[in-house]
Every structure is written in C-alpha cells, then in structure tokens.
Design a protein around this motif. Structure first.
Motif, PDB file in Angstrom:
ATOM      1  N   GLN A  83       0.832  -1.204   0.000  1.00  0.00           N
ATOM      2  CA  GLN A  83       0.000   0.000   0.000  1.00  0.00           C
ATOM      3  C   GLN A  83       0.864   1.250   0.000  1.00  0.00           C
ATOM      4  O   GLN A  83       0.556   2.232  -0.690  1.00  0.00           O
ATOM      5  CB  GLN A  83      -0.925   0.003   1.227  1.00  0.00           C
ATOM      6  CG  GLN A  83      -1.899   1.186   1.254  1.00  0.00           C
ATOM      7  CD  GLN A  83      -2.693   1.236   2.540  1.00  0.00           C
ATOM      8  OE1 GLN A  83      -2.124   1.296   3.629  1.00  0.00           O
ATOM      9  NE2 GLN A  83      -4.009   1.191   2.427  1.00  0.00           N
ATOM     10  N   SER A  84       1.946   1.228   0.719  1.00  0.00           N
ATOM     11  CA  SER A  84       2.849   2.379   0.750  1.00  0.00           C
ATOM     12  C   SER A  84       3.448   2.648  -0.628  1.00  0.00           C
ATOM     13  O   SER A  84       3.611   3.806  -1.031  1.00  0.00           O
ATOM     14  CB  SER A  84       3.969   2.130   1.768  1.00  0.00           C
ATOM     15  OG  SER A  84       4.857   3.222   1.817  1.00  0.00           O
ATOM     16  N   PHE A  87       0.834   4.500  -2.754  1.00  0.00           N
ATOM     17  CA  PHE A  87       0.642   5.871  -2.309  1.00  0.00           C
ATOM     18  C   PHE A  87       1.811   6.754  -2.745  1.00  0.00           C
ATOM     19  O   PHE A  87       1.613   7.902  -3.154  1.00  0.00           O
ATOM     20  CB  PHE A  87       0.486   5.926  -0.785  1.00  0.00           C
ATOM     21  CG  PHE A  87      -0.874   5.526  -0.310  1.00  0.00           C
ATOM     22  CD1 PHE A  87      -2.014   5.899  -0.989  1.00  0.00           C
ATOM     23  CD2 PHE A  87      -1.018   4.751   0.838  1.00  0.00           C
ATOM     24  CE1 PHE A  87      -3.276   5.538  -0.540  1.00  0.00           C
ATOM     25  CE2 PHE A  87      -2.276   4.374   1.299  1.00  0.00           C
ATOM     26  CZ  PHE A  87      -3.410   4.768   0.606  1.00  0.00           C
ATOM     27  N   SER A 291      -6.745  10.210  -1.479  1.00  0.00           N
ATOM     28  CA  SER A 291      -5.922   9.008  -1.326  1.00  0.00           C
ATOM     29  C   SER A 291      -6.521   7.986  -0.369  1.00  0.00           C
ATOM     30  O   SER A 291      -6.333   6.782  -0.558  1.00  0.00           O
ATOM     31  CB  SER A 291      -4.522   9.401  -0.839  1.00  0.00           C
ATOM     32  OG  SER A 291      -3.889  10.277  -1.736  1.00  0.00           O
ATOM     33  N   PHE A 292      -7.231   8.445   0.661  1.00  0.00           N
ATOM     34  CA  PHE A 292      -7.585   7.541   1.749  1.00  0.00           C
ATOM     35  C   PHE A 292      -9.073   7.312   1.966  1.00  0.00           C
ATOM     36  O   PHE A 292      -9.433   6.477   2.792  1.00  0.00           O
ATOM     37  CB  PHE A 292      -6.967   8.060   3.063  1.00  0.00           C
ATOM     38  CG  PHE A 292      -5.474   7.988   3.088  1.00  0.00           C
ATOM     39  CD1 PHE A 292      -4.822   6.815   3.400  1.00  0.00           C
ATOM     40  CD2 PHE A 292      -4.712   9.098   2.749  1.00  0.00           C
ATOM     41  CE1 PHE A 292      -3.440   6.739   3.405  1.00  0.00           C
ATOM     42  CE2 PHE A 292      -3.329   9.035   2.753  1.00  0.00           C
ATOM     43  CZ  PHE A 292      -2.692   7.855   3.074  1.00  0.00           C
ATOM     44  N   ASP A 295     -10.270   3.644   1.250  1.00  0.00           N
ATOM     45  CA  ASP A 295      -9.729   2.694   2.226  1.00  0.00           C
ATOM     46  C   ASP A 295     -10.366   2.880   3.599  1.00  0.00           C
ATOM     47  O   ASP A 295     -10.627   1.903   4.307  1.00  0.00           O
ATOM     48  CB  ASP A 295      -8.213   2.860   2.319  1.00  0.00           C
ATOM     49  CG  ASP A 295      -7.500   2.400   1.061  1.00  0.00           C
ATOM     50  OD1 ASP A 295      -7.804   1.300   0.585  1.00  0.00           O
ATOM     51  OD2 ASP A 295      -6.661   3.151   0.552  1.00  0.00           O
ATOM     52  N   SER A 418       0.115   8.496   4.600  1.00  0.00           N
ATOM     53  CA  SER A 418       0.058   7.065   4.913  1.00  0.00           C
ATOM     54  C   SER A 418       0.814   6.757   6.203  1.00  0.00           C
ATOM     55  O   SER A 418       0.424   5.868   6.965  1.00  0.00           O
ATOM     56  CB  SER A 418       0.631   6.251   3.747  1.00  0.00           C
ATOM     57  OG  SER A 418       2.012   6.482   3.592  1.00  0.00           O
TER      58      SER A 418
END
Length: 465
Positions: A83-84, A87, A291-292, A295, A418
């Motif tokens: 996931q990192s 991102f 971005s988030f 999620d 993140s």
C-alpha cells in the motif's frame, strides 16, 4: 487615461481581408489595455471554444489523480506492491504534475513553447505514464514512468488549460476558470466505477493501455485549436476604465490588477508567497482525502458500493463545486469565497471521523460530499486570484509559482499521510487534516490585492511601447 495611436494587426482571415484596428489605453495607475479587437478577429470563432476545449482536456486527464485511489488494490495485487508503494507513486505524480507548471509557464512566456505544443507534448507523456503503470512491475520504473513522466505530462496540460481560459476571459475569470477546473475532478467518475467493478488482475493491461490512448487522442485533438490572445488584450465592447457592461458586478468585487507584475515583483508583494503556503495546506488536505477515503470506508465496514460511491460523490462534487464557487466568487469576491470554501473543507474532515465512528453510511456520503466540495473548489479561486492580483501577461509563470505549492502538499497529503494513518489511525489523520484546513482559512484573511489596499506598493508603471 492615455492612449496610443490606432494600430493594426494580421488576422487569420488572410492578408487581403480588412484588418481590425486596436488601440492601447493606459489607466491612472499605468495598467495597459489592448482594446478594439473581438475574439472572432483573433481566433476566427467565438472565444467560448477556449472554455470548452480546455474543459474537455481537463476531464480527460482527471483519471490520473481522482480515479487512482480506486485502482490501488488491483495494482498492488498485480505487481506485488505494498500500500505504501502505491501511495508514493501517486505522491510523485502529484509532485511533478504541480512542479512542471512554473518551468512550462516560463517557456511559454518567452515564446519557446506554444500552448499547442505544450498540450501535444503532455498528451504523449500521459500515454507513456499509463503504459508504465500497466507494464512495469518494479516500483522504481513505475514511479519514473507514471509518477515523473505521466505527472509532468498532466501538469503541462493542466497549467496550459487554466492559463488559457484566464487570458480569454479577464472580466469573468471566476466562473469560466471554475467551469474548466471542474472537469479535472468529475471527468474521472466513469473510471472510478470501472476501477472498482471492472478492473482486475486479468484485464488491467488492456484497461490501462486503452485509458492512455483515450487521454492521448482527446487532448491532442483539442490542442489543435489552442491559441493565446495578444498581451494586454481586453474584450471588445467592455470599457476597461469604467468597467461598464454585463460583468460590472464581477469587476467591482474583483478589480483587475493595478499592473502587470513580473514573477519577482509578485513575490516581493508578499501575497504570492502567502498564496503558496495556503496551496500547500489546502491541497495537502484535499490529496489526503482523495488518497484515503475509499480505504477508510472499507475499514469501517462499508461495502464496495459505498466506498466507490463516496469517491464518486467526492469527484462529482469536487468538480461541480469548482464551477459553482467560481461563479460565486464573481459575486462575493475571491477572498470571501476562498475563506468559506476552506472552512467547509476543514469541517468535513471532522465530519468524516464522526460518520465513521457511527458507522452511518448516509452520513459518511454527506461528509464525502462536503469534503469533495471543499477539496476542489479552492483551486479555481487561486487560479483566478493570481491574475486578479498580478495581471495576465505573466500569469503562466506567476500561477506556476503559486501552484507549485502542490509539490509539497503532494508529499504530506499522500505519502506522509500514509505514515500518519499508520501511526495515529484514520481518526487522528483526519483530525490533523481538519486542523490544517482551519489554519489555512485564517491565513486567507490576510490576502490583499497588491497596490490597491496596502499589500505592498505597486511598482512604477512602465511606458507603453
């Protein structure tokens, strides 16, 4: 008021056609306006085309940023990325998308890069970015391909489109810039649902390759008609000194810059650095949400439909909100509208936390709506404020400097975001984002137009050649 003798210019109609006359008038502060030519004299067609073509181009490139979050899970599974990793790829894309605006503006204002060539070059680079995302499994090559090349290509297109509409509509740039800027968000809507429902490890090559070709074709065709107006051009039929006409309200609330500021002069007023800091803060919060949000929706137990819909709502409202606040800023004034927008963005971050804690899907969608509105609406306001404060002639470079604040915000909004989520959880990260927004709103209260209300003296007027 002073005026130069009547001058003539060559028009697209051909050398044997009657040539329209223009004259240059200078107001009491030394600002020069070129009046007498209509948009049809210069373009051969109405200037409205310089709104619709940039708008279509912005919709085409929006998939790269606003739909990327919906594609991350499949990309991670297909390429073996964490996931990192995904991102940081987006963060690098944002860095170069914002960073190219200033050098591109510098090249354009020196005649080394035309608007048309900038668009065509950007279209090819976007295609290469999607091919890299599709076919390069290692993280570093993907970062270089999509993040660096694709990001810079999108930045060339974005900056060219925004500057184009601002130059052609100096008397109504709020509404027009907002409309064009909105396409950069809601143009991604079909791709958000494609990435959530019809994008998997079995077809990701084909989907990404086709998207790259789509961006290339749309932008390249639109670019064929791009053309800047002459420097200092002012629409025929609108008196630049009395501000009379159908746009009088907008001009009263947002008077033209007292003169044409070079980048160095704009920086020395103090207002351009202040706008840069505000872009860093507000764009960071916006990128964090992009971005988030999907999620976070999945983590609190909402299904894929709600997760995709929340991002779809954010993209649509993000885009429509840009057009609405652009129009609103013509009536309220840019600074007042900007403060309102940033406050809404901040409150929405706290609302997302509340909705997630309650596990309330409808409340979550509501605050996704507000977050989308606030997270996009400030962009056209800064795009309109820049020529309002510093003039149109150096706007490509001046706005490139302001927009370069997104270089920094891309890092802490995506990649560093993140890390904050990992350390503090989503509640802590969203609370921090809300606080950052409120700080930016407080800074917006300090904005003043240079040379007109004490934000730094206007430099002495230069003589008209």
């Amino acid at each position: 008021m002073t005026s130069d003798p009547m001058k003539t210019r060559h028009t697209p109609a051909g050398p044997d056609a009657p040539q329209p006359a223009y004259r240059e008038v200078t107001d009491a502060r030394g600002r020069v306006y070129r009046v007498g030519e209509t948009d049809r004299d210069i373009l051969g067609h109405p200037r409205a085309l310089m709104v619709y073509l940039p708008w279509v181009s912005m919709m085409a490139i929006s998939v790269s940023e606003y739909a990327y979050g919906s594609a991350e899970d499949t990309l991670s599974a297909a390429h073996g990325w964490t996931q990192s990793n995904t991102f940081w790829i987006l963060s690098v894309w944002v860095f170069f998308q914002a960073g190219v605006a200033f050098p591109a503006g510098w090249l354009r204002e020196r005649g080394l890069l035309t608007a048309r060539r900038a668009m065509h070059l950007g279209a090819v680079m976007c295609l290469l970015g999607f091919l890299a995302l599709s076919h390069l499994r290692e993280v570093l090559p993907a970062v270089l391909g999509f993040g660096v090349v694709g990001g810079a290509g999108s930045g060339l297109i974005y900056a060219t489109c925004i500057n184009m509409v601002g130059k052609w509509f100096p008397e109504r740039r709020g509404a027009k810039t907002g409309f064009v800027n909105g396409g950069f968000a809601y143009g991604s809507l079909p791709f958000i649902f494609i990435f959530n429902y019809a994008f998997d490890t079995g077809n990701y090559h084909r989907v990404l390759d086709l998207i790259g070709v789509y961006v290339l074709l749309v932008v390249a065709v639109c670019a064929c008609f791009f053309r800047d107006p002459p420097k200092n051009w002012w629409p025929a039929g609108l008196d630049p000194l009395s501000r009379s006409g159908g746009s009088a309200v907008s001009l009263a609330k947002n008077p033209p810059a007292v003169r044409q500021y070079t980048p160095g002069e704009a920086v020395r007023t103090g207002m351009l650095p202040l706008m840069w800091v505000m872009i860093v803060l507000t764009a960071g919060v916006s990128i964090f949400g992009i971005s988030f949000q999907v999620d976070f929706a999945k983590e609190v137990g909402f299904g894929p439909l709600v997760a995709a819909s929340s991002m779809g709502v954010m993209a649509v409202v993000n885009g429509v909100g840009r057009a609405v606040v652009g129009w609103l800023s013509d009536l309220w004034g840019r600074r007042t509208t900007l403060v309102f927008v940033i406050v809404v963005l901040g409150l929405a971050q706290f609302g997302v936390i509340w909705a997630g804690d309650l596990r309330n899907q409808w409340l979550f969608l509501l605050f996704a709506f507000l977050s989308g509105f606030g997270g996009g609406a400030f962009y056209p306001l800064f795009a309109a404020l820049t020529p309002d404060y510093f003039g149109e002639n150096y706007n490509a470079t001046n706005y490139g400097l302001v927009y370069s604040g997104k270089l920094v915000s891309g890092l802490f909004g995506g990649g560093l975001g993140s890390l904050v989520v990992g350390a503090w959880g989503y509640d802590g990260a969203y609370a921090l984002a809300g606080g950052v927004s409120m700080a930016a709103a407080a800074l917006a209260l300090l904005l003043r137009q240079p040379g007109r209300s004490g934000a730094g003296p206007a430099p002495a007027a230069r003589p008209v050649n």
